[in-house]
Motif scaffolding. Structure first.
Motif, PDB file in Angstrom:
ATOM      1  N   ASP A 183       0.625  -1.505  -0.189  1.00 36.03           N
ATOM      2  CA  ASP A 183       0.244  -0.025   0.123  1.00 36.03           C
ATOM      3  C   ASP A 183       0.413   1.656   0.315  1.00 36.03           C
ATOM      4  OD1 ASP A 183      -2.056  -1.678   0.069  1.00 36.03           O
ATOM      5  OD2 ASP A 183      -2.442  -1.623   1.957  1.00 36.03           O
ATOM      6  N   SER A 197       2.652   1.258  -3.148  1.00 37.56           N
ATOM      7  CA  SER A 197       1.887   2.304  -4.849  1.00 37.56           C
ATOM      8  C   SER A 197       1.463   3.176  -4.496  1.00 37.56           C
ATOM      9  CB  SER A 197       0.609   1.362  -4.020  1.00 37.56           C
ATOM     10  OG  SER A 197      -0.409   2.296  -2.839  1.00 37.56           O
ATOM     11  N   GLN A 198       1.703   4.817  -3.788  1.00 39.63           N
ATOM     12  CA  GLN A 198       1.846   5.990  -3.662  1.00 39.63           C
ATOM     13  C   GLN A 198       2.047   6.103  -4.710  1.00 39.63           C
ATOM     14  OE1 GLN A 198       1.570   7.661   0.588  1.00 39.63           O
ATOM     15  NE2 GLN A 198       0.363   5.365   0.887  1.00 39.63           N
ATOM     16  N   CYS A 199       4.223   5.897  -4.261  1.00 42.62           N
ATOM     17  CA  CYS A 199       5.249   6.402  -5.741  1.00 42.62           C
ATOM     18  C   CYS A 199       5.794   5.450  -5.144  1.00 42.62           C
ATOM     19  CB  CYS A 199       5.276   7.282  -4.976  1.00 42.62           C
ATOM     20  SG  CYS A 199       6.491   7.868  -3.345  1.00 42.62           S
ATOM     21  N   TRP A 216       9.988   8.299  -2.707  1.00 46.37           N
ATOM     22  CA  TRP A 216      10.218   7.930  -1.227  1.00 46.37           C
ATOM     23  C   TRP A 216      11.428   7.789  -0.971  1.00 46.37           C
ATOM     24  CZ3 TRP A 216       6.340   8.226   1.902  1.00 46.37           C
ATOM     25  CH2 TRP A 216       5.408   7.468   1.555  1.00 46.37           C
TER      26      TRP A 216
END
Length: 94
Positions: free
Chosen positions: A38, A41-43, A48
């Motif tokens: 999860d 899946s944001q980037c 990060w």
């Protein structure tokens, strides 16, 4: 300092552990995996890492302005481990 232990997976391989304990440990690892999925899946991992460096840079500037932080070295180790984690994930993405 934060370190990841792998004792549980080694213990599950031994005959001393009940299969329910191993299933519970596997369920926990799968839950962690879903949380990491999860998060990623944001980037991607490279983003990060860049964001982490920016956050840590802001933190170090704040600490310099506010004074000595007795836990500063512990925070750096935790931060470094996060960066290494995302570097490892980035290698797996390729």
């Amino acid at each position: 300092m934060h370190t990841i232990q792998n004792d549980e997976s080694e213990d599950c391989a031994s005959a001393d552990y009940a299969s329910a304990d191993c299933a519970s440990a596997d369920s926990l690892r799968q839950a962690y995996g879903r949380k990491v999925q999860d998060l990623l899946s944001q980037c991607d991992a490279a983003t990060w890492i860049e964001d982490l460096w920016q956050m840590y840079t802001g933190y170090t500037v704040f600490v310099q302005e506010s004074g000595y932080d007795p836990r500063g070295s512990d925070r750096f180790v935790s931060f470094r481990e996060l960066v290494f984690f995302f570097q490892d994930v980035g290698k797996m993405e390729k």
